[in-house]
Enzyme design. Structure first.
Site, PDB file in Angstrom:
ATOM      1  N   SER A 124     -39.271 -22.602 -42.129  1.00 36.48           N
ATOM      2  CA  SER A 124     -39.836 -23.582 -41.202  1.00 36.48           C
ATOM      3  C   SER A 124     -40.711 -22.889 -40.167  1.00 36.48           C
ATOM      4  CB  SER A 124     -38.671 -24.274 -40.502  1.00 36.48           C
ATOM      5  OG  SER A 124     -39.125 -24.961 -39.375  1.00 36.48           O
ATOM      6  N   TYR A 148     -31.223 -24.117 -35.087  1.00 34.43           N
ATOM      7  CA  TYR A 148     -31.782 -24.408 -36.422  1.00 34.43           C
ATOM      8  C   TYR A 148     -32.774 -23.313 -36.837  1.00 34.43           C
ATOM      9  CZ  TYR A 148     -34.906 -26.504 -39.872  1.00 34.43           C
ATOM     10  OH  TYR A 148     -35.677 -26.728 -40.973  1.00 34.43           O
ATOM     11  N   LYS A 152     -32.738 -20.335 -39.996  1.00 40.39           N
ATOM     12  CA  LYS A 152     -33.824 -20.073 -40.960  1.00 40.39           C
ATOM     13  C   LYS A 152     -34.257 -18.607 -40.893  1.00 40.39           C
ATOM     14  CE  LYS A 152     -34.244 -24.117 -42.790  1.00 40.39           C
ATOM     15  NZ  LYS A 152     -33.907 -24.317 -44.204  1.00 40.39           N
TER      16      LYS A 152
END
Ligand code: NAD
Ligand code: UDP
Length: 335
Positions: A124, A148, A152
């Site tokens: 991302s 988050y 990643k």
């Protein structure tokens, strides 16, 4: 190729499944249905004309993964499965690390055990964090500002270490920007549970009367019209980027991280205006305070994707809005 899509019933995975099936690949799906519905399989059958083998299960289930990889003679895995809410990751970090990082480690162990060493990972743009310059290129420092994004980044680091430990691995991390839109047929699309956090699904629900108005989170940023700017990319363009990444993996081994965006920043107002053209009405809206944790603007430098994947996003903002709206109308008709 025989390709396993983890999380293949989700938003991006399902669109990618249609593109890969269309290219003649044999697509197998594992999904635990945490954020998707089994009926999507029927839609995939209608779109592709094929019955895609489906396993309802969790990527953290190592024995199941090994069995699927062996029995389906998988040659490559695209790892979409994961949790993606920035807000939930902040309140529930362990769940996010367990699923996103733990799930990836289990998958890699299974792949290593069966000697399958081709992987595309859904990363991302959040791995970059606050922009030190724009557009973000792949060499931009990686300093994610939320849990988050850190899940990643950790997976990207594991993948890089793995590829350095064994040069048979071929790994591509695709750093997605803001995917929106839907398949042209309107049978699959993005279907968030509860009240959406993201702009496009929120707009769709305002337009279909599920929500009273759009909240615009800040119109006092130092951007072209004061609202936040993002690099929205049509999910079908993103799906085609995965097919291009497969071709790259067949040409080279090692680790690559590649941005998938359009390279064009679009403001909230610009997206709202394009969406209003799709629905041919105005969207009721109220300007609110800035949303905490939001960056004013970010977008991708897309030269690496163009060079290595021979891929560029083709579809414009209007196509993104038209297809999102078409899908919203279809789901409201059946609910
Ligand atoms: P999604 O939630 O629609 O799809 C993810 C799928 O994975 C769902 O079907 C879910 O049920 C499944 N899943 C989750 N945990 C699982 C597990 N442990 N085992 C098996 N299945 C599991 O999300 P999406 O938008 O399609 O995103 C796909 C991937 O792309 C995610 O990894 C996400 O973090 C990443 N990504 C998404 C965006 C975005 O804006 N949509 C942007 C950047 C990156
Ligand atoms: N946004 C908004 N109202 C909403 C949802 C989002 O004004 O209901 C804005 C948000 O502040 C940001 C842009 O729209 O500037 C994109 O937000 P989204 O959550 O879709 O993507 P992300 O911020 O994760 O890139």
């Amino acid at each position: 190729m025989n390709i396993l899509l983890t999380g293949g019933l989700g938003f991006i995975g399902s669109h990618t499944a249609t593109v890969l099936a269309d290219y003649g690949h044999h697509v197998v799906i594992i999904d635990n249905l945490y954020n998707s519905q089994k009926e999507t399989l029927n839609s995939l059958r209608s779109i592709t004309g094929k019955v895609l083998p489906f396993y309802e299960g969790d990527v953290r289930d190592l024995p199941l993964l090994k069995r699927i990889l062996k029995e389906e003679q998988i040659e490559c895995v695209i790892h979409f499965a994961g949790l993606k809410s920035v807000a939930q990751s902040q309140t529930n970090p362990l769940e996010y690390f367990d699923n996103n990082v733990g799930g990836s480690i289990a998958l890699l162990e299974a792949m290593q055990a069966i000697n399958i060493k081709k992987l595309i990972f859904s990363s991302s743009a959040t791995v970059y964090g606050a922009p030190q310059y724009l557009p973000y290129d792949e060499a931009h420092p990686l300093q994610p500002i939320n849990v988050y994004g850190r899940t990643k980044l950790q997976v990207e680091e594991i993948l890089q270490d793995l590829s350095q430990s064994d040069d048979a691995w071929s790994i591509v991390c695709l750093r997605y920007f803001n995917p929106i839109g839907a398949h042209n047929c309107g049978l699959i699309g993005e279907r968030p549970q509860g009240i959406p956090n993201n702009l496009m699904p929120y707009l769709c629900q305002v337009a279909s009367g599920q929500l009273p108005h759009l909240n615009i989170f800040g119109d006092d940023y130092d951007t072209k019209d004061g609202t936040g700017e993002r690099d929205y990319i049509h999910v079908m363009d993103l799906a085609e980027g995965h097919a291009a990444a497969l071709a790259l993996m067949n040409r080279q081994t090692g680790f690559e991280a590649i941005n998938l965006g359009t390279g064009n920043p679009v403001s909230v107002y610009e997206l709202v205006h394009a969406f209003e053209r799709s629905i041919q009405r105005t969207i009721p809206r109220i300007v609110q305070k800035r949303r905490s944790g939001d960056l004013p603007i970010y977008y991708a430098k897309v030269d690496k994707a163009s060079r290595l994947l021979n891929w560029r996003a083709q579809r414009d903002l209007q196509a993104m809005c038209d297809s999102s709206w078409k899908y919203e109308q279809k789901i409201r008709a059946v609910l």
